[in-house]
Design an enzyme around this catalytic site. Sequence first.
Site, short mmCIF file in Angstrom:
data_model
loop_
_atom_site.label_atom_id
_atom_site.label_comp_id
_atom_site.label_asym_id
_atom_site.label_seq_id
_atom_site.Cartn_x
_atom_site.Cartn_y
_atom_site.Cartn_z
N ASN A 1 10.27 4.16 3.27
CA ASN A 1 10.07 3.52 4.45
C ASN A 1 11.03 2.91 5.19
O ASN A 1 11.86 2.48 4.26
CB ASN A 1 8.88 3.01 4.32
N ARG B 1 0.96 -1.16 0.08
CA ARG B 1 0.14 -0.05 -0.18
C ARG B 1 0.87 1.11 0.00
O ARG B 1 0.99 1.92 -0.85
CB ARG B 1 -0.79 0.02 1.13
N ASP B 2 1.64 1.49 1.35
CA ASP B 2 2.30 2.65 1.21
C ASP B 2 3.56 2.84 0.21
O ASP B 2 3.87 3.93 -0.27
CB ASP B 2 2.89 2.79 2.65
N HIS C 1 6.11 4.41 12.82
CA HIS C 1 6.24 4.37 11.32
C HIS C 1 7.41 5.06 11.08
O HIS C 1 7.16 6.51 11.00
CB HIS C 1 4.89 4.57 10.55
N HIS D 1 10.37 6.80 8.50
CA HIS D 1 11.15 7.04 7.27
C HIS D 1 12.61 7.16 7.28
O HIS D 1 13.01 7.61 8.54
CB HIS D 1 10.51 8.15 6.59
N CYS E 1 6.19 9.54 0.69
CA CYS E 1 4.83 10.29 0.93
C CYS E 1 4.51 11.32 -0.16
O CYS E 1 5.34 12.11 -0.58
CB CYS E 1 5.01 10.97 2.17
#
Length: 312
Positions: A259, A24-25, A217, A219, A250
């Site tokens: 990430n 997803r991300d 979460h 980065h 993002c």
Amino acid sequence: MLSPQRVPMPGLPMSVTIWEVGPRDGLQNESAIVPVDVKLEFLDRLAAAGLGVIEATSFVHPQWVPQLADADDLLTRLAPAPGVRYPVLVPNQRGLDRALALGVREIAIFGSATETFAKRNLNRTVDESLTMFEPVVHRARTEGLRVRGYLSMCFGDPWEGEVPISQVVSVARRLVGLGCDQLSLGDTIGVGTPGQVTALIRALTDAGVGPDRLAVHFHDTYGQALANTLAALQAGVTTVDSSAGGLGGCPYAKSATGNLATEDLVWQLHGLGIETGVDLPALVRTSLWMAQRLGRQSPSAVVRALAAEATS
């Protein structure tokens, strides 16, 4: 394949849940549209590598995230692996409608600790976004779904600069108050450092949101993701978000790089003697396979280090 020497450190959890966000991300930030067949194989490979939570897709409008416009097709065709959870991101009531129609049992919503990012990402103020999320969370809980709340810009904002801990705690408490089972603290542009992580988790704990309700979460924009993860583990957090091969960034924060790579995380956790259930060689092969389909090298240090062994 080479593996880390296991030397436990005191004060760390015995096991950690890795919340895999690559499908997803990660893929939502690719310039190319990845075919649904490739996405399905990616999900199957991640599950076979031992990942127990794999965020599958998002029901954000395809105008904003065209890379995930195939969400309905993907979930219709997905054959869930036994024991694996496949949460999806939903932005609003319409997204929840689609998720429920497809039998989704776990969702995530995506909020912001800062006003500027809330307006850029959701076209709403923080208050307005929470008002939008309230009926979504209530209905999801009524339907028996698990609900995660993402909270972005917890450690810094590219437009507002430093984000006060008290501001993050205020929004976090409101998200939890809506009914979120878990809150994922996002370092969206990767500027956080371990001291910030420790201080924020302590402040949240003092405010009644303990580490058992939290995930992190990170980065790796400034190379701090693993150090920040260790600080979170020392503070009692046992769920860590990461992305296979380091995919993702993002789309609304252009300074954000990928990430934390799941392989880099697994290497650290296994070296600390922490159980993850993940087969690292299988995961490395999966990320190499995906990198080939994306036409570029994986940014994961561990994937690059083990690539020769994985393909020999």
